[in-house]
Design a protein around this motif. Structure first.
Motif, PDB file in Angstrom:
ATOM      1  N   TRP A 362      13.361 -14.205  -7.953  1.00  0.00           N
ATOM      2  CA  TRP A 362      12.740 -14.970  -6.875  1.00  0.00           C
ATOM      3  C   TRP A 362      13.700 -15.013  -5.686  1.00  0.00           C
ATOM      4  N   LEU A 363      13.220 -14.745  -4.476  1.00  0.00           N
ATOM      5  CA  LEU A 363      14.098 -14.674  -3.301  1.00  0.00           C
ATOM      6  C   LEU A 363      15.322 -13.808  -3.624  1.00  0.00           C
ATOM      7  N   PRO A 364      15.105 -12.536  -3.955  1.00  0.00           N
ATOM      8  CA  PRO A 364      16.189 -11.723  -4.523  1.00  0.00           C
ATOM      9  C   PRO A 364      17.329 -11.380  -3.575  1.00  0.00           C
ATOM     10  N   SER A 365      17.198 -11.575  -2.271  1.00  0.00           N
ATOM     11  CA  SER A 365      18.314 -11.256  -1.378  1.00  0.00           C
ATOM     12  C   SER A 365      19.441 -12.282  -1.478  1.00  0.00           C
ATOM     13  N   TYR A 366      19.159 -13.436  -2.047  1.00  0.00           N
ATOM     14  CA  TYR A 366      20.183 -14.469  -2.222  1.00  0.00           C
ATOM     15  C   TYR A 366      20.888 -14.280  -3.570  1.00  0.00           C
ATOM     16  N   ASN A 367      22.005 -14.969  -3.742  1.00  0.00           N
ATOM     17  CA  ASN A 367      22.743 -14.888  -5.000  1.00  0.00           C
ATOM     18  C   ASN A 367      21.920 -15.474  -6.150  1.00  0.00           C
ATOM     19  N   ASP A 368      22.219 -15.024  -7.361  1.00  0.00           N
ATOM     20  CA  ASP A 368      21.563 -15.570  -8.549  1.00  0.00           C
ATOM     21  C   ASP A 368      21.786 -17.084  -8.622  1.00  0.00           C
ATOM     22  N   TYR A 369      20.730 -17.821  -8.969  1.00  0.00           N
ATOM     23  CA  TYR A 369      20.767 -19.274  -9.134  1.00  0.00           C
ATOM     24  C   TYR A 369      21.105 -20.017  -7.826  1.00  0.00           C
ATOM     25  N   ARG A 370      20.883 -19.372  -6.673  1.00  0.00           N
ATOM     26  CA  ARG A 370      21.407 -19.911  -5.410  1.00  0.00           C
ATOM     27  C   ARG A 370      20.874 -21.305  -5.077  1.00  0.00           C
ATOM     28  N   PHE A 371      19.560 -21.531  -5.154  1.00  0.00           N
ATOM     29  CA  PHE A 371      18.977 -22.832  -4.813  1.00  0.00           C
ATOM     30  C   PHE A 371      18.418 -23.476  -6.085  1.00  0.00           C
ATOM     31  N   ARG A 372      18.783 -24.722  -6.302  1.00  0.00           N
ATOM     32  CA  ARG A 372      18.387 -25.417  -7.534  1.00  0.00           C
ATOM     33  C   ARG A 372      17.903 -26.822  -7.173  1.00  0.00           C
ATOM     34  N   ALA A 373      16.758 -27.212  -7.750  1.00  0.00           N
ATOM     35  CA  ALA A 373      16.213 -28.542  -7.502  1.00  0.00           C
ATOM     36  C   ALA A 373      15.089 -28.817  -8.497  1.00  0.00           C
ATOM     37  N   PRO A 374      14.673 -30.068  -8.647  1.00  0.00           N
ATOM     38  CA  PRO A 374      13.577 -30.369  -9.582  1.00  0.00           C
ATOM     39  C   PRO A 374      12.233 -29.814  -9.140  1.00  0.00           C
ATOM     40  N   ASN A 375      12.081 -29.516  -7.826  1.00  0.00           N
ATOM     41  CA  ASN A 375      10.788 -29.084  -7.297  1.00  0.00           C
ATOM     42  C   ASN A 375      10.956 -27.766  -6.549  1.00  0.00           C
ATOM     43  N   THR A 376      10.034 -26.817  -6.789  1.00  0.00           N
ATOM     44  CA  THR A 376      10.122 -25.515  -6.133  1.00  0.00           C
ATOM     45  C   THR A 376       8.741 -25.046  -5.699  1.00  0.00           C
ATOM     46  N   LEU A 377       8.735 -24.199  -4.688  1.00  0.00           N
ATOM     47  CA  LEU A 377       7.523 -23.530  -4.217  1.00  0.00           C
ATOM     48  C   LEU A 377       7.872 -22.094  -3.905  1.00  0.00           C
ATOM     49  N   LEU A 378       7.034 -21.171  -4.353  1.00  0.00           N
ATOM     50  CA  LEU A 378       7.276 -19.754  -4.105  1.00  0.00           C
ATOM     51  C   LEU A 378       5.969 -19.036  -3.802  1.00  0.00           C
TER      52      LEU A 378
END
Length: 464
Positions: A362-378
């Motif tokens: 997901w969002l592969p141009s960023y580093n692995d595990y880059r953004f972390r939170a209880p809520n996500t939208l993709l």
């Protein structure tokens, strides 16, 4: 050559005692020994593809390979598959596998499956003036029960902080072990819409450890319990889940839908401040470009180490050389609900960026595990097309965000990423993906991934 001869001899010896009164297991081993002798002992360049296909896909034993988790390397080991059909209404099978990677990460698990196979009556409607108008015969979705126990040790995982404003400069590392033991069920209810009810019950046992042998700081050197909930203590969790999945095909198979709505409860009896609930909505649309496109997705009737094309088949699908292609449109939303005074442990929070802990990109141009939170939208728009034989090209565009509060999940201020690459879909062999991603605000990222399940194999339990 000597190693191949030793393997063949071991397979032959393991079944010799049962030839007089051969069981199903003995028959499986004898059959594999015969196939191995035919495909692998007479070494030649022409025989290499067939021998490799057997070594990585055959049953009851084969070599197991796959990516363990991002930053934890490529794993290799072995897998054992067994099956038993007690009567015409039930089929059972089990997988056991273990792999390890070069950085010391490993995974081992046992997966049992019971499939209800009711006898379907064929009803043909005829007319008084001609041949049958059509048949009412359809493919009946099966009720599937799964039992499993799996332990995974991941030596290197990244944590940048929580929320969309976490800083890349705050990269830290930790190690984690998680044991998952539980069961789930898939129960079809509306055959016309290919709709199933889902249920699960899991025990999750997590241990987070410091990591001082990498270039980045260990997690406890930058973050605290307040900024990384669950850092100092990881209570055992009882996780329940209920859901519904719709997988109809429309417009004469020109549109394939996969809609999932799931509600999960994470209950920590010994420390209720780590209890929370989660809602997931996954809306996926696939538009096949050709009528002869095959189905390479996970099959609920297969174990993670199986790649049978259909229920009851004994072989993995052959390499396809048909033109294949598809367009994908997907929306994925995850929301967590914690009561007053409760928190969502950071290791159970989903991530966007590179690949997540389950290997989803997901969002592969960023580093692995880059953004972390209880809520996500993709949001994802994707295109894939064959080039030659099992080799294909894919392109995808992602837009997404993470949020600390559910009210911040909206279609604004989305990070974005583009990726393109090659895929290898070699029948039952693991899918290899090589991709290069760009866009966003943090540079580029190359990702190499080997599917941890055989093509058509069911997924292992999620790690969050």
């Amino acid at each position: 050559m000597r190693a191949l001869s030793i393997i063949s001899a071991m397979l032959a010896l393991s079944i010799s005692a049962g030839l007089a009164q051969e069981s199903q297991t003995h028959a499986d081993f004898r059959g594999e020994a015969t196939r191995f002798k035919q495909s692998c002992e007479a070494f030649s360049l022409k025989a290499i593809p067939g021998c490799a296909y057997l070594l990585f896909t055959d049953h009851p034993l084969h070599i197991a390979v796959g990516s363990i988790a991002p930053q934890n390397g490529f794993g290799a080991g072995g897998a054992y598959i067994g099956h038993f059909t007690p009567n015409e209404r039930w089929r059972t099978s089990w997988d056991a596998d273990a792999i390890a990677s070069e950085n010391g990460s490993w995974r081992a698990g046992f997966y049992y499956k019971a499939i209800h196979t009711p006898i379907e009556k064929i009803k043909v409607i005829t007319t008084s003036t001609g041949p049958p108008a059509h048949s009412d015969l359809t493919i009946h979705p099966n009720t599937v029960f799964n039992l499993y126990a799996q332990t995974i040790w991941l030596d290197q995982l990244f944590f940048y902080g929580l929320g969309p404003d976490s800083l890349k400069a705050n990269a830290s590392e930790f190690s984690m072990r998680q044991t998952i033991s539980g069961a789930n069920a898939i129960i079809p209810v509306l055959h016309g819409l290919n709709t199933s009810l889902l249920g699960e019950i899991n025990g999750r046992f997590v241990a987070v450890e410091e990591n001082h042998h990498e270039s980045s700081p260990s997690i406890e050197q930058i973050f605290t319990e307040g900024t990384a909930p669950g850092l100092t203590t990881q209570p055992s969790v009882l996780q329940l889940g209920e859901g519904v999945r719709l997988e109809p095909t429309l417009f004469n198979d020109h549109l394939q839908l996969d809609y999932l709505a799931q509600f999960q409860q994470f209950v920590a009896p010994s420390d209720t401040q780590y209890s929370f609930r989660r809602f997931t909505a996954d809306v996926d649309h696939t538009i096949p470009l050709y009528r002869n496109s095959g189905s390479y997705g996970p099959k609920a009737t297969n174990g993670p180490d199986e790649c049978a094309a259909s229920l009851g088949a004994t072989k993995c699908p052959a390499i396809q050389r048909n033109r294949e292609g598809s367009v994908e449109l997907r929306l994925l939303i995850t929301e967590s609900i914690a009561s007053a005074g409760s928190v969502v442990p950071f290791y159970f929070q989903p991530t966007l960026g590179g690949s997540d802990i389950n290997g989803n990109s997901w969002l592969p141009s960023y580093n692995d595990y880059r953004f972390r939170a209880p809520n996500t939208l993709l949001l994802r728009e994707g295109f894939e097309h064959s080039i030659w034989g099992p080799i294909g090209f894919n392109f995808s565009a992602d837009q997404g965000k993470v949020a600390l509060a559910r009210s911040d999940i909206a279609f604004d201020h989305l990070a974005h990423s583009l990726s393109a690459g090659l895929t290898l879909r070699a029948g039952g062999l693991p899918a290899l993906s090589l991709s290069f991603a760009w866009g966003g605000s943090e540079g580029t990222h190359s990702i190499t991934d080997v599917n941890p399940a055989l093509l058509g194999g069911s997924a292992r339990p999620s790690l969050f």
